[in-house]
Design a protein around this motif. Structure first.
Motif, short mmCIF file in Angstrom:
data_model
loop_
_atom_site.label_atom_id
_atom_site.label_comp_id
_atom_site.label_asym_id
_atom_site.label_seq_id
_atom_site.Cartn_x
_atom_site.Cartn_y
_atom_site.Cartn_z
N HIS A 160 -126.78 55.17 66.47
CA HIS A 160 -126.97 56.56 66.08
C HIS A 160 -125.91 57.00 65.30
N ASP A 216 -118.61 56.03 69.00
CA ASP A 216 -119.69 56.41 69.55
C ASP A 216 -120.34 57.62 68.23
N ASP A 217 -121.24 57.04 67.60
CA ASP A 217 -121.69 55.58 67.53
C ASP A 217 -121.45 55.01 65.80
N ASP A 273 -124.75 50.73 70.69
CA ASP A 273 -124.16 52.18 71.09
C ASP A 273 -122.64 52.09 71.64
N ILE A 274 -121.68 52.19 71.13
CA ILE A 274 -120.31 52.25 71.68
C ILE A 274 -120.27 50.69 71.72
N GLU A 318 -129.19 61.68 68.81
CA GLU A 318 -128.91 60.71 69.95
C GLU A 318 -128.43 61.70 71.13
N GLU A 319 -127.32 62.64 70.61
CA GLU A 319 -126.37 63.27 71.57
C GLU A 319 -127.24 64.75 72.05
ZN LIG Z 1 -123.77 57.29 71.75
#
Ligand SMILES: [Zn+2]
Length: 460
Positions: A147, A167-168, A227-228, A199-200
């Motif tokens: 993302h 992130d990310d 992701d991360i 995403e967030e």
């Molecule tokens: Zn994330």
């Protein structure tokens, strides 16, 4: 152990007991045969390019989904609109380098107000398709995603810095770098390189895209959500592993599926889990620099991710995340407090680690896109009470398969333990009881590319 006991009971001499060990070795699930072209492509993946891409993403100030996307802000290089345009330009650049081999697209929609979206907001996913070279197999799709939106302490702060390096930015950089390197190759199957927004705010971008894939009838075999994956440089980080999260009982299972899963002990055989096991296989066969650590759980406590959007639509999807997250560096305003630096800054990202994770992704995508389709309608015959186990299946569609392997493991084992090449057939009888093991069938081609394994359903 079972075999050891069986032979020991039969009074086999010690010499032959030694032989049993060899038997077990010969039948242990063999490593995937590394494809030299894929191995060469992995060496092209560059930590320097990944760093440059993450630095560029951070330069947009914030990539909050609610941040600016008007033309002035895009021209000024600030906000999510500028990030989106830049990502698109990178995919286009990679496409030019391969003679237009990538189809660069956007998936835009207006999300209506909800929890974390105060007013109607345009959300845009950006993606590139590397269409399969074989007309039949091009319908089969594997996908990598990250993302590109970011956030700070305040989910509504449209102006404050939200660098989102790890992130990310890390996952976005993985999609980009996989696109750059794999677009130089040809595969029978199609690969999609995706970056999503929202995403967030609530997985909005991935939900829209997964639904689109479902509505379009995509034969989406695998989704890798990164992701991360920045390998945050905290002292307790383990840079040698990456966690791979997968759902157990599928969220999309029907009542009938659930009854079967309960009855047969299928709780650890979702498509997502077979994908996770496949990634382990890839990790053992290719030199990526990082080992997958399987976590048999949908996600971390209190957290979610874009793979879940795909699971909800019935697709196999897993999440890759660094071993140890530093929560001072996620969803935080950039600041010093009591001598602690907060914020998701590039200086905490280990770019070599991101490159290793990108290699694991690229090897998985390439292996699946090169492989034959999985066999279809795989069944375990349960008409009679018997101690042998007969499996039947329909040939792998698309004509790439040259044979099939039956794999099995103890019901208590996390990984496939044994494999037998049964030849180019659609029926095999195994001299062991289906009550004691879990079986699956996978297709293989002449070069050793393997499909995802398919666990049989019972047939009376
Ligand atoms: Zn994330």
């Amino acid at each position: 152990m079972t075999n050891f006991r069986k032979f020991a009971r039969a009074g086999m001499p010690a010499m032959l007991l030694l032989g049993i060990h060899c038997w077990a070795q010969a039948n242990a699930d063999p490593k995937m045969v590394p494809d030299p072209k894929i191995a060469a492509a992995l060496r092209e993946i560059s930590a320097q390019r990944i760093q440059a891409n993450i630095d560029k993403l951070v330069s947009f100030g914030t990539r909050l989904t609610l941040s600016a996307q008007d033309s002035t802000s895009i021209a000024a290089g600030h906000g999510i609109g500028a990030a989106r345009e830049w990502i698109k330009s990178k995919f286009e650049e990679y496409s030019r380098a391969c003679g237009g081999c990538l189809d660069v697209k956007t998936d835009s929609f207006v999300e209506q107000p909800m929890d974390r979206i105060p007013k109607p907001t345009e959300i845009t996913n950006v993606y590139a398709l590397l269409k399969g070279s074989d007309p039949e197999n091009a319908k089969r799709i594997v996908l990598v995603t990250g993302h590109y939106d970011s956030r700070n302490s305040d989910i509504f702060d449209v102006n404050g810095d939200a660098p989102g390096a790890n992130d990310d930015g890390s996952g976005t950089a993985v999609s980009l770098e996989c696109a750059r390197v794999l677009s130089k190759m040809k595969f029978p199957g199609t690969i999609v390189f995706l970056t999503v927004a929202g995403e967030e705010q609530g997985l909005n971008g991935s939900k829209h895209f997964a639904k689109f894939a479902k509505d379009e009838g995509w034969d989406l075999e695998a989704v890798l959500n990164n992701d991360i994956v920045g390998g945050d440089k905290s002292p307790e980080q383990d840079h040698s592993v990456v966690r791979v999260f997968s759902e157990g009982v599928p969220v999309a299972a029907s009542e009938q599926d659930l009854r079967r899963i309960r009855g047969l002990g299928g709780e650890s055989d979702s498509g997502s889990r077979e994908l996770a096991r496949y990634i382990t296989d890839v990790g053992e066969s290719y030199d990526t620099g990082v080992k997958p650590m399987l976590i048999f759980r949908l996600d971390r406590y209190l957290r979610g991710g874009d793979h879940y959007s795909f699971n909800q639509q019935g697709f196999s999807a897993v999440r890759l995340t660094e071993f140890r997250e530093d929560f001072h560096h996620q969803h935080q305003n950039v600041r010093m407090e009591n001598g602690i630096q907060y914020g998701d800054l590039p200086k905490f990202v280990d770019f070599d680690y991101v490159a290793h994770v990108a290699r694991l992704n690229a090897a998985t995508l390439a292996s699946l896109a090169a492989a034959p389709a999985p066999p279809e309608n795989v069944h375990l015959l349960t008409k009679d009470l018997e101690n042998d186990s007969t499996l039947t299946w329909d040939a792998s569609p698309g004509g790439l398969a040259s044979g099939y392997e039956v794999v099995w493991r103890a019901t208590t084992s996390p990984q496939w333990e044994h494999s037998e090449n049964v030849g180019n057939v659609t029926r095999a009888t195994m001299k062991m009881s289906k009550d004691n093991v879990i079986f699956a069938v996978r297709a293989v081609d002449g070069a050793g590319h393997r499909s995802l394994p398919v666990v049989p359903t019972p047939q009376r």
